[in-house]
Design an enzyme around this catalytic site. Sequence first.
Site, PDB file in Angstrom:
ATOM      1  N   ASP A 191       0.878  -1.269   0.276  1.00 31.07           N
ATOM      2  CA  ASP A 191      -0.332  -0.180  -0.013  1.00 31.07           C
ATOM      3  C   ASP A 191       0.594   1.217  -0.108  1.00 31.07           C
ATOM      4  O   ASP A 191       1.881   1.231   0.541  1.00 31.07           O
ATOM      5  CB  ASP A 191      -0.416   0.243   1.297  1.00 31.07           C
ATOM      6  CG  ASP A 191      -2.128   1.075   0.547  1.00 31.07           C
ATOM      7  OD1 ASP A 191      -2.606   1.422   0.050  1.00 31.07           O
ATOM      8  OD2 ASP A 191      -3.297   1.211   2.013  1.00 31.07           O
ATOM      9  N   GLY A 192       0.122   2.360  -0.369  1.00 33.51           N
ATOM     10  CA  GLY A 192       0.754   3.562  -0.882  1.00 33.51           C
ATOM     11  C   GLY A 192      -0.158   5.082   0.512  1.00 33.51           C
ATOM     12  O   GLY A 192      -1.361   4.307   0.542  1.00 33.51           O
ATOM     13  N   GLU A 195       2.665   3.891  -3.742  1.00 34.76           N
ATOM     14  CA  GLU A 195       1.997   2.394  -4.150  1.00 34.76           C
ATOM     15  C   GLU A 195       3.358   2.109  -5.141  1.00 34.76           C
ATOM     16  O   GLU A 195       3.286   0.533  -4.730  1.00 34.76           O
ATOM     17  CB  GLU A 195       0.625   2.509  -5.430  1.00 34.76           C
ATOM     18  CG  GLU A 195      -0.443   3.370  -5.078  1.00 34.76           C
ATOM     19  CD  GLU A 195      -1.063   2.363  -3.224  1.00 34.76           C
ATOM     20  OE1 GLU A 195      -1.010   1.226  -3.664  1.00 34.76           O
ATOM     21  OE2 GLU A 195      -2.496   3.060  -2.326  1.00 34.76           O
ATOM     22  N   HIS A 205      -9.416  -0.214   2.590  1.00 33.60           N
ATOM     23  CA  HIS A 205     -10.253   0.044   4.087  1.00 33.60           C
ATOM     24  C   HIS A 205     -11.808  -1.016   3.780  1.00 33.60           C
ATOM     25  O   HIS A 205     -12.424  -0.047   3.486  1.00 33.60           O
ATOM     26  CB  HIS A 205     -10.308   1.546   4.192  1.00 33.60           C
ATOM     27  CG  HIS A 205      -9.100   2.306   2.875  1.00 33.60           C
ATOM     28  ND1 HIS A 205      -8.132   2.237   4.153  1.00 33.60           N
ATOM     29  CD2 HIS A 205      -8.604   2.490   2.714  1.00 33.60           C
ATOM     30  CE1 HIS A 205      -7.074   3.223   3.631  1.00 33.60           C
ATOM     31  NE2 HIS A 205      -7.673   3.081   2.598  1.00 33.60           N
TER      32      HIS A 205
END
Length: 149
Positions: free
Chosen positions: A13-14, A51, A127
């Site tokens: 993830d970024g 990312e 999320h």
Amino acid sequence: MNDATTAVTVYTDGACKGNPGPGGWGAWLSSGGHEKELFGGERLTTNNRMELTAVIEALASLKRRCRVAVYTDSEYVKNGITTWIHNWKRRGWRTADNKPVKNAELWERLDALVQQHDVAWHWVRGHTGDPGNERADALANKGVTSILR
């Protein structure tokens, strides 16, 4: 590929606080009961660069050829490496409307690393409670925090 090839699961993830702004990347790798957490950041960057950097750093950390399942919540990364990159390379790193590909140096590095492994790409919605994605997100945010100190 033979059965002795190590299988590795990678979640990346970024994160960016402002786009552009301070950013972080995170990667969680697991294989055969072993885990590794990686993270880092840059003072002025974009979410897409973070990312990409997360996947690059994860693959670069592998010491030998592996079967790698990469999970990312970035459609930019997944579509870029599985679909768009073929035409970008054919056009000399230009887009369909003949503009330079953004982040071309990162795409070139990722492309080279992908050639060293057997990679399967998976997109996950971010999320939404996926444990691996949540862990990578926390690491990316840790990456942002590490450069703001």
